[in-house]
Design an enzyme around this catalytic site. Structure first.
Site, PDB file in Angstrom:
ATOM      1  N   GLU A 430     -90.457 -47.475 -44.234  1.00 40.83           N
ATOM      2  CA  GLU A 430     -90.435 -47.798 -42.810  1.00 40.83           C
ATOM      3  C   GLU A 430     -91.095 -46.677 -42.007  1.00 40.83           C
ATOM      4  O   GLU A 430     -90.612 -45.548 -42.003  1.00 40.83           O
ATOM      5  CB  GLU A 430     -88.981 -47.982 -42.344  1.00 40.83           C
ATOM      6  CG  GLU A 430     -88.857 -48.221 -40.852  1.00 40.83           C
ATOM      7  CD  GLU A 430     -87.399 -48.307 -40.393  1.00 40.83           C
ATOM      8  OE1 GLU A 430     -86.497 -48.128 -41.235  1.00 40.83           O
ATOM      9  OE2 GLU A 430     -87.174 -48.546 -39.200  1.00 40.83           O
ATOM     10  N   ASP A 503     -84.690 -46.566 -42.717  1.00 41.48           N
ATOM     11  CA  ASP A 503     -83.590 -45.835 -42.100  1.00 41.48           C
ATOM     12  C   ASP A 503     -82.300 -46.622 -42.274  1.00 41.48           C
ATOM     13  O   ASP A 503     -82.330 -47.838 -42.438  1.00 41.48           O
ATOM     14  CB  ASP A 503     -83.853 -45.658 -40.597  1.00 41.48           C
ATOM     15  CG  ASP A 503     -84.977 -44.667 -40.329  1.00 41.48           C
ATOM     16  OD1 ASP A 503     -85.226 -43.817 -41.210  1.00 41.48           O
ATOM     17  OD2 ASP A 503     -85.597 -44.751 -39.251  1.00 41.48           O
ATOM     18  N   ASP A 505     -80.207 -47.848 -40.311  1.00 42.52           N
ATOM     19  CA  ASP A 505     -79.771 -48.379 -39.013  1.00 42.52           C
ATOM     20  C   ASP A 505     -80.121 -49.864 -38.919  1.00 42.52           C
ATOM     21  O   ASP A 505     -80.609 -50.453 -39.882  1.00 42.52           O
ATOM     22  CB  ASP A 505     -80.405 -47.583 -37.864  1.00 42.52           C
ATOM     23  CG  ASP A 505     -81.939 -47.633 -37.915  1.00 42.52           C
ATOM     24  OD1 ASP A 505     -82.486 -48.461 -38.677  1.00 42.52           O
ATOM     25  OD2 ASP A 505     -82.575 -46.843 -37.208  1.00 42.52           O
ATOM     26  N   ASP A 507     -82.439 -51.527 -37.321  1.00 43.81           N
ATOM     27  CA  ASP A 507     -83.848 -51.847 -37.546  1.00 43.81           C
ATOM     28  C   ASP A 507     -84.183 -51.805 -39.025  1.00 43.81           C
ATOM     29  O   ASP A 507     -84.868 -52.692 -39.546  1.00 43.81           O
ATOM     30  CB  ASP A 507     -84.754 -50.846 -36.813  1.00 43.81           C
ATOM     31  CG  ASP A 507     -84.949 -51.234 -35.353  1.00 43.81           C
ATOM     32  OD1 ASP A 507     -84.422 -52.302 -34.965  1.00 43.81           O
ATOM     33  OD2 ASP A 507     -85.597 -50.471 -34.621  1.00 43.81           O
TER      34      ASP A 507
END
Ligand code: TSJ
Length: 647
Positions: A430, A503, A505, A507
């Site tokens: 990412e 990550d 998170d 997203d």
């Protein structure tokens, strides 16, 4: 372990305790693991017994409650576990059920044995791995009670504690935190299991309650498998309605229930099979019977009605775009399983029974629905043409000189040097910045890096069509090098492991899900043969400067954090990683990329329904549902609903 109490033990007691102690010493041998997956096995052992009772025709409600004190209970409305004295042992039967390994079978007079009788290890295992376990049996006007503590020690012998007009069984237990790495029951995990049972047992109500929140949900499907497929396929283009058939073989009393649907714009064959309500993950004789039966039926029908226009249909042409659920009820004397995990039906009789059954029923259906039959056969012909075109293109590519040259790869890709494809790993990362770090931290020989810009994937417009035109996706297809959809060929993949690195998170989770969904639809074999992984970066770094040296430890969860603090010792500092971007190349290598130290999750399609539902929600047209769903469900710590096994 168990606190010593002033009890004298007989030879029988000692025998029993040895058995249950064995379970406590090696829980993984009985329930697979001592993590969250193992914890939920305790629940399945109990629930499946209640399901067995319903399967035998007793009781229409099964209620599972997650209690405030961390215990869980299961209540059914069956006959109640027998409370009479067992002649051999002089003990109440119900006591034996909870203290003797595999005792269930002896008392199980059911014709069909479900999970508990098949692969299950029985209620005694749940008892052995619990702080305490309470049983109430409502039977012949009486309420019976008994209680075990500290891994299955009987502390309250069977006694009558009241009277009742109800009948049924209530079992409540608290898992032992000395055994399990987590003792938190997960709503979603239990809900999915109950929902699957509800699909398979139409007419039985499954209720899940969470005491702490008052949340409760009922699973009840009047139309069983039909609704299973309707919900799974809710977002696909249906070519046919969901069609279902039911019957019992006279000679063997094997019951067959099949529901199926054909969809267009779906290249996959999705077949889920069950025997006595237990998923047969690796198929077996019933699945091959189904495949041959449906093939024969469609081919013969097309031939008889001159619909083939000279084309020849292969089985895979016919089954392209099919979703089917096959559920068999097999009496004990015909039950045979194969394979290491016993996930494959071996019963030889099942092949012909299922094949003839589906052939007869579906032929009749096609005859009655001629217009639909023509459409279906046209789809099969289109699949056959596409298959032949793909084969031809491939042969041409192989014989032409071009193929011998290097495939032109995206300039975004940092390739691996080795040509030993099976040893190579593709990291899909990412963001360009983390991509840059990964590039520096990689093992040049075997690790390739493909950075993804989060944004194009992260927009709201993610229909599959659009996804396919997405540059990033096109790059992934080229990089993997094995085509996609119908022309995907697992033999051609350029990497042994495809590792998604994002990550931790929302997203990141969204990107993971999109990629997995894409693989699931267009390169399914990549997932089913275990090539797809998720990299799990650590959440914490604990460090201390000690003169010139830096002492440091990484931690992936709060438990690990405590351990890391101890290891590093006084004066430590803790930094919490919010994203890959906060790590330098060495840290990223050490924690997330180096095979010796990293944590990877292998992606596995464990629960078909969860996957399809997730796909439907995430690829669906209603973006508000999706957004809400992602926020509620795609938590980096909850990936285990989609994904199994942590290395
Ligand atoms: F797992 C378990 F043992 F803890 C358990 C068993 C948990 C729960 C919630 C329910 C049950 C259970 C067992 N419900 N119903 C039964 N039924 C019997 O054990 C039973 C009753 C009668 C007869 C019979 O032949 O009369 C046979 C059986 C096996």
């Amino acid at each position: 372990m168990a606190e010593e109490k002033n009890i004298s033990y007989s030879a029988d007691d000692i025998h029993i305790m040895k058995g249950l102690e064995g379970v406590r010493k090696r829980p993984a041998m009985y329930i697979g693991s001592s993590n969250g997956t193992g914890l939920h096995h305790l629940v399945w052992e109990i629930v499946d017994n209640a399901v067995d009772e319903a399967l035998s025709g007793f009781g229409k409600y099964i209620t599972v409650t997650i209690h405030k004190d961390g215990s869980l209970s299961v209540l059914d409305e069956g006959r109640g576990i027998p409370c009479g004295i067992n002649k051999e042992t002089g003990r109440p039967a119900v006591e034996i059920v909870f203290t003797e390994l595999h005792a269930g079978g002896k008392f199980n007079s059911a014709v069909y044995k479900s999970a508990a009788g098949l692969h299950g290890v029985g209620a005694a295992v749940t008892n052995a791995l619990s702080e305490w376990l309470d049983v109430n049996v409502y039977q012949s006007g009486q309420i019976y009670h008994l209680r075990f503590e500290n891994g299955g020690n009987l502390v309250t012998k069977l006694e009558v504690v009241g009277t009742t007009k109800k009948h049924g069984t209530f079992v409540r237990f608290k898992p032992d935190k000395q055994i399990f790495s987590t003792v938190d029951f997960k709503w979603d995990t239990i809900a999915n299991h109950l929902q699957e049972s509800a699909f398979l047992m139409k007419g039985v109500h499954f209720v899940l309650v969470e005491e702490a929140t008052g949340q409760n949900q009922e699973f009840y499907y009047e139309n069983g498998l039909v609704e299973y497929i309707q919900i799974m396929n809710s977002d696909k283009n249906a070519l046919t309605p969901v069609i279902s058939f039911e019957g019992v073989d006279d000679a063997t009393q094997i019951g067959v229930e099949i529901a199926l649907q054909f969809c267009s714009e779906d290249y996959n064959e999705t077949i889920y099979s069950y025997v006595n309500n237990v998923r047969t993950r690796d198929g077996g004789t019933h699945e091959s019977g189904f495949r041959s039966g449906i093939g024969k039926c469609v081919n013969d029908f097309a031939e008889a009605n001159s619909l083939l226009r000279g084309k020849k249909l292969e089985g895979s042409d016919i089954r392209e775009g099919i979703t089917a659920v096959i559920s068999l009820k097999i009496p004990e004397q015909y039950l045979e399983f194969e394979g290491q995990t016993k996930g494959k039906l071996g019963t030889p009789e099942a092949t012909a029974i299922v094949s003839n059954f589906i052939n007869n029923k579906f032929t009749y259906y096609l005859t009655e629905n001629k217009e639909l039959a023509v459409q279906l056969i046209n789809k099969c012909i289109a699949s056959a043409s596409a298959r032949m075109a793909a084969r031809k293109a491939k042969e041409e590519a192989r014989s032409s000189k071009k193929a011998k040259q290097e495939v032109i790869l995206s300039d975004k890709l940092t390739p691996a040097q080795s040509k030993e494809y099976s040893k190579n790993e593709l990291f899909i990362v990412e963001g360009d910045s983390a991509g840059g770090t990964a590039k520096k931290g990689r093992d040049r020989l075997h690790q390739a890096i493909l950075p993804l810009r989060g944004k194009p994937l992260n927009t709201d417009s993610i229909s599959m069509e659009k996804l396919l035109h997405n540059e990033e996706i096109a790059t992934i297809i080229n990089t993997i090098g094995a085509g996609f959809g119908q022309s995907f060929d697992i033999e051609d993949i350029h990497y042994g492991k495809i590792i998604i690195m994002t990550d931790a998170d929302t997203d990141g989770a969204h990107i993971q899900t999109l990629l997995l969904t894409f693989f699931y639809h267009y390169m399914r074999q990549l997932i089913t043969s275990g090539h797809v992984y998720i990299a799990v970066p650590p959440l914490y770094r604990v460090y201390k400067e000690d003169g010139k040296r830096v002492i440091q430890e990484y931690a992936w969860d709060d438990e690990g954090l405590e351990a890391a603090k101890k290891k590093v010792g006084g004066g430590y500092k803790v930094s919490r990683y919010k994203g890959l971007g906060e790590m330098d190349a060495i840290q990223l290598k050490e924690t997330t990329m180096d095979p010796r130290t990293r944590l990877l999750i292998q992606v596995d399609i464990d629960d078909p329904f969860v996957v399809e539902k997730r796909v439907a929600v995430l690829m669906g047209k209603d973006t508000s549902i999706r957004k809400k769903w992602v926020e509620e469900n795609v938590d980096f710590n909850k990936v285990d609903t989609f994904i199994k096994e942590v290395k």
